[in-house]
Write a protein that holds these residues in place. Structure first.
Motif, PDB file in Angstrom:
ATOM      1  N   SER A  77       9.173   5.463  23.891  1.00 63.10           N
ATOM      2  CA  SER A  77       8.729   4.958  22.589  1.00 63.10           C
ATOM      3  C   SER A  77       9.937   4.566  21.743  1.00 63.10           C
ATOM      4  CB  SER A  77       7.922   6.019  21.845  1.00 63.10           C
ATOM      5  OG  SER A  77       6.748   6.344  22.549  1.00 63.10           O
ATOM      6  N   ARG A  78       9.766   3.509  20.965  1.00 60.00           N
ATOM      7  CA  ARG A  78      10.847   3.027  20.109  1.00 60.00           C
ATOM      8  C   ARG A  78      10.289   2.652  18.740  1.00 60.00           C
ATOM      9  NH1 ARG A  78      13.263   5.230  23.407  1.00 60.00           N
ATOM     10  NH2 ARG A  78      14.927   4.497  24.743  1.00 60.00           N
ATOM     11  N   ILE A  79      11.197   2.604  17.783  1.00 63.10           N
ATOM     12  CA  ILE A  79      10.862   2.144  16.439  1.00 63.10           C
ATOM     13  C   ILE A  79      11.552   0.804  16.238  1.00 63.10           C
ATOM     14  CG2 ILE A  79      11.112   2.578  13.969  1.00 63.10           C
ATOM     15  CD1 ILE A  79      11.163   5.608  14.686  1.00 63.10           C
ATOM     16  N   LEU A  80      10.749  -0.221  15.931  1.00 65.05           N
ATOM     17  CA  LEU A  80      11.304  -1.510  15.557  1.00 65.05           C
ATOM     18  C   LEU A  80      11.476  -1.479  14.043  1.00 65.05           C
ATOM     19  CD1 LEU A  80       8.978  -3.943  17.565  1.00 65.05           C
ATOM     20  CD2 LEU A  80      11.096  -2.849  18.330  1.00 65.05           C
ATOM     21  N   VAL A  81      12.694  -1.626  13.568  1.00 63.59           N
ATOM     22  CA  VAL A  81      12.945  -1.681  12.132  1.00 63.59           C
ATOM     23  C   VAL A  81      12.762  -3.142  11.733  1.00 63.59           C
ATOM     24  CG1 VAL A  81      14.601  -1.286  10.276  1.00 63.59           C
ATOM     25  CG2 VAL A  81      14.501   0.292  12.240  1.00 63.59           C
ATOM     26  N   LEU A  82      11.728  -3.387  10.925  1.00 64.08           N
ATOM     27  CA  LEU A  82      11.312  -4.745  10.598  1.00 64.08           C
ATOM     28  C   LEU A  82      11.509  -5.067   9.129  1.00 64.08           C
ATOM     29  CD1 LEU A  82       7.862  -4.666  12.428  1.00 64.08           C
ATOM     30  CD2 LEU A  82      10.038  -5.503  13.344  1.00 64.08           C
ATOM     31  N   ASP A  83      11.800  -6.326   8.860  1.00 66.48           N
ATOM     32  CA  ASP A  83      11.822  -6.850   7.495  1.00 66.48           C
ATOM     33  C   ASP A  83      10.503  -7.580   7.270  1.00 66.48           C
ATOM     34  OD1 ASP A  83      14.220  -6.061   6.372  1.00 66.48           O
ATOM     35  OD2 ASP A  83      15.327  -7.737   7.224  1.00 66.48           O
ATOM     36  N   ILE A  84       9.733  -7.096   6.297  1.00 67.82           N
ATOM     37  CA  ILE A  84       8.458  -7.707   5.952  1.00 67.82           C
ATOM     38  C   ILE A  84       8.596  -8.326   4.567  1.00 67.82           C
ATOM     39  CG2 ILE A  84       5.985  -7.293   5.614  1.00 67.82           C
ATOM     40  CD1 ILE A  84       6.862  -6.684   8.454  1.00 67.82           C
ATOM     41  N   GLU A  85       8.133  -9.563   4.412  1.00 66.82           N
ATOM     42  CA  GLU A  85       8.198 -10.252   3.123  1.00 66.82           C
ATOM     43  C   GLU A  85       7.002  -9.861   2.271  1.00 66.82           C
ATOM     44  OE1 GLU A  85      10.697 -12.187   1.955  1.00 66.82           O
ATOM     45  OE2 GLU A  85      11.750 -11.706   3.812  1.00 66.82           O
ATOM     46  N   VAL A  86       7.263  -9.299   1.093  1.00 68.52           N
ATOM     47  CA  VAL A  86       6.217  -8.907   0.156  1.00 68.52           C
ATOM     48  C   VAL A  86       6.624  -9.364  -1.233  1.00 68.52           C
ATOM     49  CG1 VAL A  86       4.929  -6.972  -0.815  1.00 68.52           C
ATOM     50  CG2 VAL A  86       5.680  -6.871   1.559  1.00 68.52           C
ATOM     51  N   SER A  87       5.805 -10.189  -1.834  1.00 65.66           N
ATOM     52  CA  SER A  87       6.046 -10.664  -3.207  1.00 65.66           C
ATOM     53  C   SER A  87       7.482 -11.147  -3.405  1.00 65.66           C
ATOM     54  CB  SER A  87       5.726  -9.554  -4.207  1.00 65.66           C
ATOM     55  OG  SER A  87       4.401  -9.120  -4.056  1.00 65.66           O
ATOM     56  N   ASP A  88       7.910 -12.045  -2.558  1.00 61.74           N
ATOM     57  CA  ASP A  88       9.241 -12.661  -2.636  1.00 61.74           C
ATOM     58  C   ASP A  88      10.403 -11.692  -2.461  1.00 61.74           C
ATOM     59  OD1 ASP A  88       8.111 -15.144  -2.995  1.00 61.74           O
ATOM     60  OD2 ASP A  88       8.066 -14.950  -5.176  1.00 61.74           O
ATOM     61  N   PHE A 146       1.143  -6.089   9.450  1.00 62.02           N
ATOM     62  CA  PHE A 146       1.489  -5.254   8.307  1.00 62.02           C
ATOM     63  C   PHE A 146       1.434  -6.142   7.070  1.00 62.02           C
ATOM     64  CE2 PHE A 146       3.855  -3.492  11.966  1.00 62.02           C
ATOM     65  CZ  PHE A 146       3.118  -2.329  12.103  1.00 62.02           C
ATOM     66  N   SER A 147       0.283  -6.199   6.434  1.00 62.64           N
ATOM     67  CA  SER A 147       0.061  -7.109   5.321  1.00 62.64           C
ATOM     68  C   SER A 147       0.756  -6.626   4.054  1.00 62.64           C
ATOM     69  CB  SER A 147      -1.437  -7.235   5.055  1.00 62.64           C
ATOM     70  OG  SER A 147      -1.944  -6.006   4.566  1.00 62.64           O
ATOM     71  N   ALA A 148       0.850  -7.522   3.096  1.00 60.45           N
ATOM     72  CA  ALA A 148       1.461  -7.183   1.804  1.00 60.45           C
ATOM     73  C   ALA A 148       0.721  -6.016   1.157  1.00 60.45           C
ATOM     74  CB  ALA A 148       1.456  -8.400   0.896  1.00 60.45           C
ATOM     75  N   SER A 149      -0.611  -5.994   1.256  1.00 58.98           N
ATOM     76  CA  SER A 149      -1.373  -4.894   0.636  1.00 58.98           C
ATOM     77  C   SER A 149      -1.073  -3.562   1.328  1.00 58.98           C
ATOM     78  CB  SER A 149      -2.871  -5.188   0.633  1.00 58.98           C
ATOM     79  OG  SER A 149      -3.366  -5.294   1.946  1.00 58.98           O
ATOM     80  N   ASP A 150      -0.872  -3.595   2.655  1.00 54.08           N
ATOM     81  CA  ASP A 150      -0.477  -2.375   3.375  1.00 54.08           C
ATOM     82  C   ASP A 150       0.855  -1.862   2.855  1.00 54.08           C
ATOM     83  OD1 ASP A 150      -2.683  -2.503   5.067  1.00 54.08           O
ATOM     84  OD2 ASP A 150      -1.568  -3.463   6.710  1.00 54.08           O
ATOM     85  N   ILE A 151       1.821  -2.752   2.722  1.00 59.74           N
ATOM     86  CA  ILE A 151       3.163  -2.366   2.309  1.00 59.74           C
ATOM     87  C   ILE A 151       3.149  -1.844   0.882  1.00 59.74           C
ATOM     88  CG2 ILE A 151       5.534  -3.141   2.005  1.00 59.74           C
ATOM     89  CD1 ILE A 151       4.487  -3.068   4.964  1.00 59.74           C
ATOM     90  N   LEU A 152       2.423  -2.514   0.007  1.00 58.06           N
ATOM     91  CA  LEU A 152       2.320  -2.037  -1.382  1.00 58.06           C
ATOM     92  C   LEU A 152       1.657  -0.667  -1.433  1.00 58.06           C
ATOM     93  CD1 LEU A 152       1.398  -5.396  -3.132  1.00 58.06           C
ATOM     94  CD2 LEU A 152       3.605  -4.219  -3.142  1.00 58.06           C
ATOM     95  N   GLN A 153       0.645  -0.454  -0.586  1.00 61.09           N
ATOM     96  CA  GLN A 153      -0.011   0.865  -0.505  1.00 61.09           C
ATOM     97  C   GLN A 153       0.984   1.925  -0.036  1.00 61.09           C
ATOM     98  OE1 GLN A 153      -3.310   0.869   2.249  1.00 61.09           O
ATOM     99  NE2 GLN A 153      -3.983   2.905   1.659  1.00 61.09           N
ATOM    100  N   LEU A 154       1.819   1.583   0.924  1.00 64.14           N
ATOM    101  CA  LEU A 154       2.820   2.524   1.435  1.00 64.14           C
ATOM    102  C   LEU A 154       3.846   2.852   0.365  1.00 64.14           C
ATOM    103  CD1 LEU A 154       3.445   1.046   4.971  1.00 64.14           C
ATOM    104  CD2 LEU A 154       2.048   3.006   4.356  1.00 64.14           C
ATOM    105  N   ASN A 155       4.268   1.848  -0.387  1.00 64.13           N
ATOM    106  CA  ASN A 155       5.246   2.103  -1.443  1.00 64.13           C
ATOM    107  C   ASN A 155       4.706   3.088  -2.478  1.00 64.13           C
ATOM    108  OD1 ASN A 155       7.461   0.746  -0.545  1.00 64.13           O
ATOM    109  ND2 ASN A 155       6.998  -1.143  -1.630  1.00 64.13           N
ATOM    110  N   LYS A 156       3.411   3.020  -2.769  1.00 70.55           N
ATOM    111  CA  LYS A 156       2.813   3.972  -3.708  1.00 70.55           C
ATOM    112  C   LYS A 156       2.858   5.384  -3.148  1.00 70.55           C
ATOM    113  CE  LYS A 156      -0.346   0.714  -5.887  1.00 70.55           C
ATOM    114  NZ  LYS A 156      -1.743   0.294  -6.017  1.00 70.55           N
ATOM    115  N   VAL A 157       2.676   5.517  -1.842  1.00 69.39           N
ATOM    116  CA  VAL A 157       2.676   6.833  -1.187  1.00 69.39           C
ATOM    117  C   VAL A 157       4.071   7.443  -1.173  1.00 69.39           C
ATOM    118  CG1 VAL A 157       2.286   8.036   0.987  1.00 69.39           C
ATOM    119  CG2 VAL A 157       0.644   6.335   0.219  1.00 69.39           C
TER     120      VAL A 157
END
Length: 159
Positions: A77-88, A146-157
């Motif tokens: 198993s591996r972790i891919l460290v990804l850059d996701i674009e959210v709100s610019d 990994f949608s923008a709403s997912d990422i924003l939800q994670l940031n709140k957590v």
């Protein structure tokens, strides 16, 4: 079928018996799975957070996000460290995969459109399929997984 003949680099990885690929430009690095700190009340697909050389990153289960059954973490198993674009802006996350395979060069001409039935293409994170003599690779749009709403939800957590 796409008409351009541009060649792009993709990282391939496995989830179960299936082989996926995403553009290398989204992947910052690939790391082994280490200690994961669980977060209370996190969404099911969030495995927790990891400390990556002093940076705290949310760790997401790619299998669960794709509707696949959860599996045990193994030595491969591996972790891919990804850059996701959210709100610019770009946010880094860790995406757990069963195995990271290789970087491959794929011509756009070799990528067929994803199957289209009952509005499937509008919902799927799979943007294309590469058939290399029967070896099928599913080309993924990481921003749909990994949608923008997912990422924003994670940031709140985690914040």
């Amino acid at each position: 079928m796409q008409t351009t003949s541009a060649i792009n680099s993709y990282i391939t990885f496995g989830l179960g018996e299936e082989k996926f690929a995403l553009p290398v430009s989204f992947v910052q690095e690939i790391v082994e799975v280490d200690k994961v700190t669980k977060i209370p009340n996190a969404p099911e697909f969030m495995l927790g957070i990891i400390n990556l050389r002093g940076r705290i990153l949310p760790l997401l289960d790619t299998r669960l996000k794709l509707g696949l059954p959860k599996s045990e973490t193994t030595k491969k198993s591996r972790i891919l460290v990804l850059d996701i674009e959210v709100s610019d802006k770009s946010i880094q996350i860790g995406a757990l995969v069963d195995v990271a395979k290789e970087v491959v060069e794929i011509s756009a001409a070799d990528i067929q459109d994803a199957p289209d039935f009952d509005n499937y293409n509008a919902k799927t994170p799979i943007t294309g399929v590469r058939n290399n003599q029967g070896d099928i690779t599913l080309i993924m749009d990481i921003n749909k997984v990994f949608s923008a709403s997912d990422i924003l939800q994670l940031n709140k957590v985690i914040n």
